[in-house]
Design a protein around this motif. Structure first.
Motif, PDB file in Angstrom:
ATOM      1  N   TRP A   1     -16.793  55.219  21.688  1.00  0.00           N
ATOM      2  CA  TRP A   1     -17.069  54.815  23.068  1.00  0.00           C
ATOM      3  C   TRP A   1     -16.229  53.624  23.489  1.00  0.00           C
ATOM      4  O   TRP A   1     -15.745  53.576  24.621  1.00  0.00           O
ATOM      5  N   VAL A   2     -16.068  52.696  22.574  1.00  0.00           N
ATOM      6  CA  VAL A   2     -15.214  51.548  22.914  1.00  0.00           C
ATOM      7  C   VAL A   2     -13.805  52.030  23.201  1.00  0.00           C
ATOM      8  O   VAL A   2     -13.169  51.614  24.178  1.00  0.00           O
ATOM      9  N   VAL A   3     -13.319  52.944  22.370  1.00  0.00           N
ATOM     10  CA  VAL A   3     -11.960  53.437  22.564  1.00  0.00           C
ATOM     11  C   VAL A   3     -11.849  54.150  23.914  1.00  0.00           C
ATOM     12  O   VAL A   3     -10.854  54.000  24.626  1.00  0.00           O
ATOM     13  N   ILE A   4     -12.889  54.898  24.273  1.00  0.00           N
ATOM     14  CA  ILE A   4     -12.870  55.578  25.578  1.00  0.00           C
ATOM     15  C   ILE A   4     -12.821  54.548  26.700  1.00  0.00           C
ATOM     16  O   ILE A   4     -12.069  54.706  27.675  1.00  0.00           O
ATOM     17  N   THR A   5     -13.592  53.463  26.552  1.00  0.00           N
ATOM     18  CA  THR A   5     -13.544  52.400  27.558  1.00  0.00           C
ATOM     19  C   THR A   5     -12.115  51.875  27.705  1.00  0.00           C
ATOM     20  O   THR A   5     -11.625  51.666  28.822  1.00  0.00           O
TER      21      THR A   5
ATOM     22  N   PHE B   1      -7.490  56.098  19.328  1.00  0.00           N
ATOM     23  CA  PHE B   1      -8.430  57.212  19.139  1.00  0.00           C
ATOM     24  C   PHE B   1      -7.980  58.132  18.000  1.00  0.00           C
ATOM     25  O   PHE B   1      -8.761  58.493  17.113  1.00  0.00           O
ATOM     26  N   TYR B   2      -6.704  58.486  17.997  1.00  0.00           N
ATOM     27  CA  TYR B   2      -6.182  59.360  16.938  1.00  0.00           C
ATOM     28  C   TYR B   2      -6.318  58.700  15.572  1.00  0.00           C
ATOM     29  O   TYR B   2      -6.720  59.326  14.593  1.00  0.00           O
ATOM     30  N   ILE B   3      -5.934  57.415  15.526  1.00  0.00           N
ATOM     31  CA  ILE B   3      -5.920  56.744  14.232  1.00  0.00           C
ATOM     32  C   ILE B   3      -7.346  56.585  13.710  1.00  0.00           C
ATOM     33  O   ILE B   3      -7.597  56.704  12.511  1.00  0.00           O
ATOM     34  N   SER B   4      -8.309  56.339  14.634  1.00  0.00           N
ATOM     35  CA  SER B   4      -9.656  56.162  14.094  1.00  0.00           C
ATOM     36  C   SER B   4     -10.229  57.467  13.582  1.00  0.00           C
ATOM     37  O   SER B   4     -11.095  57.464  12.728  1.00  0.00           O
TER      38      SER B   4
ATOM     39  N   LEU C   1     -14.457  57.314  36.080  1.00  0.00           N
ATOM     40  CA  LEU C   1     -15.824  57.569  35.602  1.00  0.00           C
ATOM     41  C   LEU C   1     -15.992  59.028  35.190  1.00  0.00           C
ATOM     42  O   LEU C   1     -16.608  59.337  34.167  1.00  0.00           O
ATOM     43  N   ILE C   2     -15.425  59.944  35.980  1.00  0.00           N
ATOM     44  CA  ILE C   2     -15.552  61.366  35.631  1.00  0.00           C
ATOM     45  C   ILE C   2     -14.845  61.648  34.303  1.00  0.00           C
ATOM     46  O   ILE C   2     -15.416  62.252  33.390  1.00  0.00           O
ATOM     47  N   THR C   3     -13.593  61.159  34.198  1.00  0.00           N
ATOM     48  CA  THR C   3     -12.839  61.418  32.970  1.00  0.00           C
ATOM     49  C   THR C   3     -13.544  60.798  31.774  1.00  0.00           C
ATOM     50  O   THR C   3     -13.702  61.433  30.736  1.00  0.00           O
ATOM     51  N   GLY C   4     -13.931  59.531  31.946  1.00  0.00           N
ATOM     52  CA  GLY C   4     -14.597  58.851  30.836  1.00  0.00           C
ATOM     53  C   GLY C   4     -15.904  59.520  30.486  1.00  0.00           C
ATOM     54  O   GLY C   4     -16.239  59.701  29.304  1.00  0.00           O
TER      55      GLY C   4
END
Lengths: 492, 131, 337
Positions: free
Chosen positions: B9-13, B45-48, C91-94
């Motif tokens: 989730w952090v990486v997505i942020t 993301f890939y590396i994790s 927001l949608i993508t995330g």
């Protein structure tokens, strides 16, 4: 050497590019690029023959067995695409030397050919490979060279268009990278065939759904599918004319190929069209795209802009055929890929010739050209008729198949809409005819001569192909049908 | 469960803040910075996903039994190179745009383009009237 | 634990990048972002990637951006016009990505599919099949050599692209005038120049070490190329572009960039000639392992050549443009005064 054809297909233009840098003299470089592109074309013909008679060719790079190594996997679909891309590239390149003479400063001609070859390499690589990550790498080769080529346009708008394309294109590529990462995470493999075997097991997971969404959105950005098309009109309109002719006829085709490859082969038919409501979504977007883009085309003053919007509309037809997810629908899409490449290649080359003579490509500049450049303008008109879908041209063949596919599924209203969309094409093609044949030339414009042979030969080669394949449909239909059937038969 | 997904989730942020910069900001350099952040976060993301608990760097040695997955590393090495290539090309476009338009703000460039188009259209109409 | 700290820091830096208006600060933060992610890669056991990211993300790209800012100005205009639509898209993508995480294998889980299917062969058999201890190198240079070839071509493409966009054909007298101003500017930093002069040979040495040591530890052609280019760039920054241009001929580095790609490709073509598939190194020598070693050595050199020369091409193109800008401005100032 026959066994190595799949790799030679990509490696010949690739290796030719750095050699061009050593040749230095622009004329020599042009000849050399033309030979390299021609060789690639010849190879693609051989490959298509081979695939049609003996089925899928698999080529393991480095001698490593897939999925550990990278595999080139040529089936009917990508052999067909390889033929389109390398064929158009060769024909367009023929006119390049004359055209860039007036559009690009002399000291950059060598770079132009290098980037052109690299772009060709990228597209051929995307199509030939059977490895999902390798797609990303070659996608970037073709995109980076495309940004540079577009930025070579004469006006400053070319720079801005190229920058916007770079931003959109990189977002698209990164989306694809995220999508590939997600499916890799769920299956542990990057090989497309292996993926198609292993994905059904995890098809019901939310991760695979997200992966699918990212890949599709990324590809649609590259495809300039409505509503992600905003980068395309300016990029096409302000790029050097040769670049426009090359990209309009090939780049979006490659993106359509990727869409088909990922939905049909990698994720599989049942996932793409049953688990995900792709059919309704794409049908709707395709139709809106046809109408929105055709309407915009009508209001354009710049003829390159006009045909760029028309390209977006034509993509809409391909998407509608694709969204049906039937053999006939896909055949229509594949046929339209081929046919549209012929039409737009011819039209944009003819526009390049007009720019070469007139210097400008606003509708007003076309006035009176029907007399002054009869052969070039006739080519634009025949290309335009083909866009509309008039019988005896290739445009008719693909529209016919599309209508058959729609009626087969009972989508009558959509079939009517498609016909209405073609009426819009009549309007924008008419505007050109009107300007060229029925309006007196502007007082202050000096009369121009017919385009030189180096334009007329490639233009008319494509126009004759437009008519030939519109009458004798055996070859194109046979290949397109076989490719479509193979996608519906066993996956890959 | 939540802790296991926290990293993701952090990486997505991070990815989304990069994407946000690209879309929301009008400064051309800032946009490229945004792209860089976006791409670098995808690399993270890939590396994790390559990490294995208790694993070590994938360089073979005698007394090690558990290695992290080398394949994502290879992919990201390639992707980093692609990233810098894009950045370099993007920046050279920015330089040329600055020279041609005198600005690197999206708004101002768009405005100049629209103005030019209007002027052209105006000139054309005049021409037509004369003809 | 360390990874959570690093990730938190990354988030802080990312937010700071969004909020800052001063582009100079933003670029510096981006460098920090690169360095932090490189540290994160070390924590994730990806030493090769960390090496590259540190050199590229924190080094080269920061440098390029600084050069560009010097030409375009460092202030971002304050009006942010469309935060709302952007926020929606993000927001949608995330949200979609977060939705996707719920079925993802857990972080660090050894039984995740990626650790089960393709990777085990690399880990277990690469020593016998390729004979190189660094698995990343054997995958990169042998199993997936074609991807790496693509990567070299991408870099080559970028080099040519930057050249088309930025190369300036200038008149000779102009060049002399520019250079005379330039050289005088660099006479002040005497200490730095002497230290750098001593450092540069060691940087070259280090580049060579990284080039050859890639088989055994982190490193390889790409990193070596970047380090080599960094030494030249350092030289150029301290002794002036023109002095550097005299040492390194521009046509020559373009040639080397092309040679690198060709060298890489011809390894594949030689294996074709020897009845192997493209990039099948086994056929390069009588003993497959020796062939693999030879193949990897050669392609790493190809990578190194192209990367080093393209990095130099890019730097010289940007810096040359900057020089021209400064020159033009000076002329303008003189005229107005």
């Amino acid at each position: 050497m026959i066994a190595h054809l799949p790799i030679l297909q990509v490696i010949i233009p690739l290796m030719a590019a750095p050699i061009c840098l050593m040749l230095k003299r622009a004329q020599l470089v042009w000849l050399f690029s033309l030979i390299a592109s021609g060789l690639a074309f010849a190879i693609s013909i051989l490959l298509l023959q081979q695939v049609m008679t003996s089925g899928v060719i698999s080529y393991e790079l480095g001698g490593w067995q897939a999925p550990w190594g990278i595999e080139y996997r040529i089936d009917k679909l990508n052999a067909f695409l390889l033929l389109i891309v390398s064929g158009i590239s060769t024909v367009v390149l023929f006119a390049a030397q004359t055209s860039i003479e007036k559009e690009i400063p002399k000291n950059k001609h060598v770079y132009f050919y290098i980037l052109y070859l690299l772009s060709l390499t990228g597209m051929l690589g995307i199509v030939a490979t059977g490895d999902a990550f390798n797609v990303f790498v070659f996608l970037e080769i073709s995109s980076l060279s495309a940004y540079a080529l577009i930025a070579m346009g004469k006006n400053r708008q070319a720079l801005w268009a190229s920058y916007q394309y770079l931003i959109m294109g990189t977002i698209g590529a990164t989306f694809i990278l995220i999508g590939i990462g997600l499916i890799y995470q769920m299956t542990g493999t990057l090989n497309m065939y292996d993926l198609s075997q292993r994905l059904p097991e995890v098809a019901q997971t939310r991760t695979v759904f997200a992966a699918f969404a990212f890949v599709i959105v990324g590809v649609c950005l590259k495809l300039a599918m409505f509503p992600l098309h905003l980068w395309l009109p300016n990029a096409y309109a302000y790029a050097p004319s040769i670049v426009t002719a090359f990209f309009a006829a090939t780049a979006t085709k490659v993106a359509v190929y990727l869409l088909i490859r990922f939905t049909f082969s990698v994720f599989g038919l049942s996932f793409s069209f049953t688990t995900v409501p792709l059919q309704t979504l794409f049908m709707a977007l395709g139709l809106i795209g046809i109408f929105a883009a055709s309407t915009s085309a009508i209001y354009q003053r710049n003829v390159k802009h006009l045909f760029a919007y028309s390209s977006i509309a034509q993509i809409g037809y391909m998407i509608v055929g694709f969204s049906l997810s039937t053999v006939t629908g896909l055949t229509a899409t594949l046929l339209h890929l081929f046919n549209h490449a012929l039409m737009k290649g011819a039209i944009f080359l003819a526009l390049a010739a007009v720019i070469y003579r007139v210097g400008n490509i606003e509708l007003n500049n076309l006035r009176g050209l029907g007399r002054q450049m009869p052969l070039t303008m006739a080519a634009i008109v025949i290309g335009g008729l083909s866009l509309i879908g008039v019988p005896l041209t290739v445009g008719f063949v693909s529209k016919w198949y599309l209508l058959m596919a729609l009626i087969e599924q009972g989508w009558w209203p959509v079939a009517v809409l498609i016909l209405l969309g073609s009426m819009l094409a009549v309007v924008y093609v008419w505007r050109i005819v009107e300007a060229a044949y029925f309006k007196a030339p502007l007082d202050n414009s000096s009369p121009v001569k017919e385009a030189p042979m180096s334009f007329l030969i490639p233009i008319w080669t494509l126009i004759i192909a437009n008519i030939y394949f519109g009458i004798d449909t055996r070859l194109s239909v046979q290949v397109a049908e076989a490719a479509a059937q193979s996608l519906f038969g066993v996956s890959l | 469960m939540l802790m296991d997904l926290f990293n993701h989730w952090v990486v997505i942020t991070l990815m989304m803040s990069g994407l946000y910069i690209v879309i929301a900001h009008g400064n051309l350099i800032k946009k490229i910075v945004g792209l860089s952040v976006f791409q670098t976060s995808v690399f993270i993301f890939y590396i994790s996903m390559a990490k294995v608990d208790g694993g070590t760097a994938p360089i073979l040695a005698d007394d090690i039994v558990q290695y992290s997955n080398p394949l994502p590393h290879v992919l990201i090495l390639t992707a980093i190179v692609v990233g810098i290539a894009t950045t370099a090309l993007g920046l050279s476009l920015v330089v040329r745009i600055k020279e041609a338009y005198g600005s690197i703000e999206e708004e101002s460039i768009q405005q100049q383009d629209n103005q030019q188009q209007d002027n052209n259209a105006h000139a054309k109409r005049k021409q037509e009237e004369e003809a | 634990m360390i990874d959570i700290i690093l990730l938190t820091l990354l988030v802080v830096v990312a937010i700071a990048i969004i909020r800052m208006k001063d582009l100079f600060a933003v670029v510096m933060l981006l460098g920090i972002y690169g360095l932090l992610s490189a540290s994160f890669f070390v924590a994730m056991d990806a030493v090769d990637v960390a090496f590259t990211e540190a050199a590229v993300g924190a080094g080269i790209s920061t440098l390029l951006m600084l050069v560009v800012i010097a030409m375009t100005g460092r202030k971002e205009k304050t009006n942010r016009h469309k935060p709302l639509p952007a926020l929606c898209i993000v927001l949608i993508t995330g949200g979609l990505l977060i939705y996707g995480t719920f079925d993802m294998p857990h972080f660090g889980a050894a039984d995740a599919p990626i650790h089960q299917h393709v990777a085990p062969r690399y880990i277990n058999d690469s020593m016998a099949e390729v004979g190189v201890p660094n698995i990343v190198t054997s995958v990169l240079a042998s199993y997936r050599a074609f991807d790496t070839f693509g990567e070299v071509v991408v870099i080559f493409t970028a080099g040519i692209g930057v050249l088309t966009l930025l190369s300036v054909a200038r008149r000779k007298e102009d060049a002399e005038k520019i250079s005379s101003i330039n050289d005088s500017m660099h006479e002040q930093h005497l200490v730095i120049r002497i230290v750098a002069k001593m450092l540069i040979p060691f940087i070259f040495l280090f580049a060579l070490y990284v080039q050859f040591h890639g088989d055994f530890g982190p490193g390889g052609g790409f990193q070596a190329g970047v380090i080599f280019a960094a030494a030249i760039i350092l030289y150029a920054m301290l002794f002036g572009l023109n002095t550097a241009r005299k040492v390194i001929n521009q046509t020559f580095i373009q040639l080397i960039a092309a040679v690198g790609v060709l060298l890489y490709g011809s390894v594949g073509i030689v294996s074709l000639m020897n009845d192997g598939n493209f990039f099948n190194y086994n056929v390069l020598a009588s003993d497959p392992i020796a062939g693999q070693h030879l193949g990897i050595l050669l392609i790493e050199w190809g990578v190194g050549c192209t990367v080093a020369s393209v990095m130099m091409i890019i730097f010289f193109s940007f810096a040359g443009r900057l020089e021209l800008h400064q020159h033009n401005e000076r002329v303008k100032n003189q005229e107005s005064s």
